[in-house]
Write a protein that holds these residues in place. Structure first.
Motif, mmCIF file in Angstrom:
data_model
loop_
_atom_site.group_PDB
_atom_site.id
_atom_site.type_symbol
_atom_site.label_atom_id
_atom_site.label_comp_id
_atom_site.label_asym_id
_atom_site.label_seq_id
_atom_site.Cartn_x
_atom_site.Cartn_y
_atom_site.Cartn_z
ATOM 1 N N GLU A 1 17.984 -3.587 -19.526
ATOM 2 C CA GLU A 1 19.090 -2.690 -19.850
ATOM 3 C C GLU A 1 19.946 -3.242 -20.984
ATOM 4 O OE1 GLU A 1 20.250 -0.426 -15.743
ATOM 5 O OE2 GLU A 1 20.866 -2.521 -15.901
ATOM 6 N N LYS B 1 28.950 4.267 -23.967
ATOM 7 C CA LYS B 1 29.886 5.323 -24.348
ATOM 8 C C LYS B 1 30.982 4.786 -25.271
ATOM 9 C CE LYS B 1 29.302 8.527 -20.472
ATOM 10 N NZ LYS B 1 29.938 9.173 -19.288
ATOM 11 N N GLU C 1 26.527 2.261 -18.684
ATOM 12 C CA GLU C 1 26.929 3.609 -19.094
ATOM 13 C C GLU C 1 28.174 3.586 -19.958
ATOM 14 O OE1 GLU C 1 28.671 7.744 -17.051
ATOM 15 O OE2 GLU C 1 27.912 6.111 -15.786
ATOM 16 N N TRP C 2 29.209 2.891 -19.509
ATOM 17 C CA TRP C 2 30.482 2.954 -20.235
ATOM 18 C C TRP C 2 30.522 2.009 -21.427
ATOM 19 C CZ3 TRP C 2 33.596 6.893 -20.082
ATOM 20 C CH2 TRP C 2 33.482 7.764 -19.002
ATOM 21 N N LEU D 1 28.232 0.694 -13.224
ATOM 22 C CA LEU D 1 28.749 1.582 -14.268
ATOM 23 C C LEU D 1 28.864 0.897 -15.633
ATOM 24 C CD1 LEU D 1 31.613 3.337 -12.267
ATOM 25 C CD2 LEU D 1 29.312 4.210 -12.720
#
Length: 329
Positions: free
Chosen positions: A105, A85, A81-82, A78
């Motif tokens: 990534e 964000k 993604e975070w 995760l």
């Protein structure tokens, strides 16, 4: 100077036991908020930080205009993604390692960091500890002569099969959990990169529980051989040595978990049975990491461990997975 107000995404045990107290203790930092839907988990944080604001969702914390920076201790898969964000929400972000599961990534995180003008970093805390900075200083000063070999070991025994480190879907395995230390510490101290890698891996249920890596690294100190062992099925051991033709630097007693298993200690061995030992009984690399992050945010000081360095370590891990040979003992 105005302190950096921190929020934490998720009430992970590691956050409760290490990073939240570190943020709370660090100069120029204020632990201000936690995102968790569990009152029971929040209680552990409120015990030492009673004024902490509790958000029931991660999104609510990211929308909180009083928060300057967030710490992300979520499961490995995760992290990207975070982190993204948080940057999109206008927050500086410190994400637990590994910040990504593939080097590629990290490129999108670097791009988002640069576009936002915010600081994004992986919580690679050891480079902030004085023992590792001294190792680098000794090597650069020629205290061990010409560097010939580096070897590192980090092992522990994890029997809880429900732990996320034993779950492939959560990005588990020894290399992603602790290979960042055996690889990253060698790269940090020597400023070198691998030019040849071979590896043997033991896999259990889709995660590497043992990795033996060997190769050649090259950099400003010339070429030298390198060896690393990581395992989640062996008795606790942490040791790193840098061997030259005139001496050796040795970090033992828990160099990756300083002052947890034993007092942080570094030794310089030189000809004539000369040994210099330096100990650091009070240095807390988590606190030092938060303070370094704060200086970068508030004063514009270059962060000591940028994502470009982190990408290099992840690329090394990616290569090990690519070339590694699965073995059975």
């Amino acid at each position: 100077m105005k302190p950096v107000r921190w929020g934490i995404l998720g009430a992970a045990n590691f956050a409760k036991e290490q990073m939240a107290p570190a943020i709370h203790a660090a100069k120029g930092a204020e632990l201000a908020a936690l995102a968790t839907s569990s009152p029971e988990k929040a209680a552990g944080f409120l015990a030492f930080c009673p004024g902490l604001k509790i958000h029931s969702t991660y999104e609510a914390l990211l929308a909180d205009p009083t928060i300057d920076a967030v710490y992300v201790p979520l499961p490995n898969h995760l992290h990207v993604e975070w982190t993204l964000k948080a940057l999109t929400a206008g927050k500086h972000v410190l994400t637990e390692k590994p910040i990504a599961l593939q080097a590629s990534e990290i490129d999108q995180i670097i791009a988002a960091r640069d576009a936002s003008g915010l600081l994004a970093a992986e919580a690679y805390m050891i480079v902030h500890h004085p023992q590792w900075q001294l190792a680098k200083k000794w090597l650069e000063a020629g205290e061990i002569g010409t560097l010939r070999h580096v070897d590192a070991a980090f092992t522990y025994c994890l029997t809880d099969m429900e732990n996320i480190r034993n779950r492939p879907e959560a990005g588990g395995g020894s290399l992603r959990d602790i290979g960042v230390y055996t690889f990253g510490s060698a790269r940090f101290v020597t400023a070198s990169e691998p030019v040849d890698i071979a590896a043997r891996l033991i896999l259990e249920n889709g995660v590497d529980t043992f990795a033996q890596v060997s190769g050649i690294m090259d950099g400003p100190h010339g070429r030298f051989t390198y060896e690393s062992i990581t395992s989640m099925r062996l008795y606790n051991r942490q040791v790193v040595t840098f061997q030259g033709d005139k001496g050796m630097i040795r970090l033992d007693g828990g160099p990756f978990n300083a002052n947890y298993n034993d007092i942080a200690e570094i030794e310089l061995h030189q000809n004539g049975n000369k040994v210099i030992t330096e100990r650091f009984p009070t240095a807390n690399h988590y606190v030092l990491q938060v303070e370094a992050f704060g200086r970068s945010v508030r004063e514009g000081v270059a962060y000591p461990c940028p994502l470009e360095f982190i990408r290099g370590t992840q690329a090394m891990i990616d290569t090990v997975f690519k070339v590694g040979v699965e073995i059975t003992l």
